[in-house]
Scaffold this motif. Structure first.
Motif, short mmCIF file in Angstrom:
data_model
loop_
_atom_site.label_atom_id
_atom_site.label_comp_id
_atom_site.label_asym_id
_atom_site.label_seq_id
_atom_site.Cartn_x
_atom_site.Cartn_y
_atom_site.Cartn_z
N LEU A 12 0.81 -1.29 -0.01
CA LEU A 12 0.04 0.00 0.19
C LEU A 12 0.80 1.39 0.00
N ARG A 13 0.55 2.25 -0.52
CA ARG A 13 1.04 3.61 -0.67
C ARG A 13 0.32 4.72 0.03
N LYS A 14 1.21 5.81 0.37
CA LYS A 14 0.62 6.83 0.79
C LYS A 14 -0.11 7.66 0.17
N ASP A 15 0.16 7.80 -1.37
CA ASP A 15 -0.47 8.51 -2.42
C ASP A 15 -1.50 7.80 -3.12
N ARG A 16 -1.86 8.09 -4.14
CA ARG A 16 -2.82 7.31 -4.86
C ARG A 16 -2.18 6.66 -6.20
N LYS A 17 -0.89 6.75 -6.29
CA LYS A 17 -0.34 6.25 -7.38
C LYS A 17 -0.35 4.65 -7.66
N GLU A 61 3.74 3.54 -14.36
CA GLU A 61 3.01 4.31 -13.09
C GLU A 61 2.03 5.23 -13.55
N PHE A 62 0.89 5.08 -12.88
CA PHE A 62 -0.13 6.04 -13.22
C PHE A 62 -0.50 6.94 -11.98
N PRO A 63 -1.18 7.74 -12.26
CA PRO A 63 -1.57 8.82 -11.34
C PRO A 63 -2.48 8.21 -10.26
N ALA A 66 -5.28 -5.33 -11.03
CA ALA A 66 -5.02 -4.25 -10.03
C ALA A 66 -6.55 -3.31 -9.97
N GLU A 67 -6.87 -3.06 -11.27
CA GLU A 67 -8.22 -2.39 -11.30
C GLU A 67 -9.41 -3.08 -10.88
N HIS A 68 -9.11 -4.33 -10.84
CA HIS A 68 -10.43 -5.28 -10.37
C HIS A 68 -10.50 -5.20 -9.09
N PRO A 105 -11.01 3.24 -5.66
CA PRO A 105 -10.74 4.64 -6.22
C PRO A 105 -10.33 5.22 -4.83
N GLY A 106 -8.92 5.91 -4.99
CA GLY A 106 -8.46 6.67 -3.82
C GLY A 106 -7.23 5.99 -3.17
N ALA A 107 -7.23 4.69 -3.44
CA ALA A 107 -6.07 3.86 -2.85
C ALA A 107 -4.70 3.90 -3.91
N GLY A 108 -3.78 3.58 -3.39
CA GLY A 108 -2.38 3.49 -4.37
C GLY A 108 -1.64 2.21 -3.80
#
Length: 333
Positions: free
Chosen positions: A50-55, A68-70, A88-90, A94-97
């Motif tokens: 898990l990331r702290k940003d949404r990337k 890498e995607f925003p 990953a999309e599945h 939204p909002g998680a990175g």
């Protein structure tokens, strides 16, 4: 408590007999078809953090690729890591990175179901890190559907079964789902006799399977007759394992391979034919392509006492021996 990093791995497989008949609806068009395979110690790995940003950051270690995607909303799949991004999309909200790192121990395009093993491993890791609950049957169906959506062609079930359950299995496909018969003891017997090689050229199994699939769906008589023969050979191989008769198993594999080559001559290559001939002259008794062929890996069966001679003879043709052991452990998270 939901973890912040999860790693999972799953075994690739050597398909022994009956491949392609695990693809719906081919599995319903022949009498009691069975697909026989064995999971091996050559594994696929996936780690999700898990990331702290949404990337969304995707890494293929063996492919030496990065994307890498925003955010998950900005993701697309028109790139070499499209299968990973689709998985990953599945799962990702939204909002998680996340950062996803994938690695396969199998050569690219080996015909050992490396992409299916990776799909299972990554689906399991994402399920765990997102706190979702999914049983093994649902995991297999989800992985199969995601990979089919990526390839844009039907996919079978045997690859995912090997990745989840490990060991050697005969998979059958009655209406309502897949049924498995485990051959752990016989699988070890086979692992002692099977010698695996990489031809040095990758292939795309989906293309070859799709060509054979279309011929059956169009009711081509030759394809129907030869798939019937392939199905009969696979059943003979399973019966031979049940009775611990390695000689009958050997003959069934040879007959299945002969029928498969008649069905789709491009399944083999001049290098693989030359290598198999060399292996048989050195003492191998049967051989077969892994997966849908056209390159990738193949195996020969030989008495353990002749293994060294067979390896030497085949490697002289330019192919590489891939050591392995039977993987009694399937998916690990």
């Amino acid at each position: 408590m939901t973890p912040t990093s999860v790693c999972a791995s799953a075994p690739t497989r050597i398909d022994l007999a009956g491949g392609t008949l695990d693809i719906w609806p081919l599995n319903l068009m022949f009498d009691d078809p069975v697909t026989l395979n064995m999971a091996v110690s050559i594994r696929a790995h996936a780690c999700v953090t898990l990331r702290k940003d949404r990337k969304i950051r995707l890494v293929s270690e063996d492919g030496k690729l990065k994307m890498e995607f925003p955010s998950i909303r900005s993701i697309n799949h028109d790139h070499p890591l499209g299968l990973i991004s689709r998985i990953a999309e599945h799962f990702i909200e939204p909002g998680a990175g996340v950062t996803i790192v994938a690695r396969s121990e199998a050569p690219r395009g080996a015909g050992m179901a490396g992409s299916s093993a990776l799909t299972i491993a990554l689906c399991a890791a994402l399920t765990k890190i997102t706190g979702q609950k999914i049983d093994k049957r649902k995991l297999i169906e989800t992985a199969k559907d995601i990979e089919a959506a990526h390839l844009k062609i039907p996919t079978g079930l045997q690859d995912y079964g090997a990745a989840v359950y490990g060991s050697a299995h005969a998979f059958s496909f009655p209406p309502g789902g897949m049924v498995r018969e485990k051959f752990a003891r016989q699988g070890q017997l086979l692992a002692d006799r099977i010698v695996l090689f990489y031809s040095g050229a990758s292939r795309l199994s989906g293309i070859n399977n799709w060509e054979m699939f279309k011929r059956v769906m169009e009711k081509e008589r030759k394809a129907l007759n030869l798939f019937t023969k392939i199905s009969e050979c696979a059943l003979r191989a399973v019966e031979a394992l049940r009775s611990d008769d390695i000689l009958k198993f050997d003959r069934a594999i040879n007959d299945e391979w002969s029928a498969r080559k008649k069905l789709f001559p491009a399944i083999s290559t001049p290098r693989i034919d030359k290598a198999i001939d060399a292996g048989k002259r050195a003492g191998a008794t049967s051989a077969r392509i892994c997966g849908a062929g056209g390159g990738g890996c193949f195996f020969v069966i030989a008495d353990p006492k002749k293994r060294a001679d067979v390896i030497d003879a085949v490697e002289r043709t330019g192919c590489e021996n891939l050591p392995f052991s039977l993987s009694n452990i399937g998916l690990k998270t």
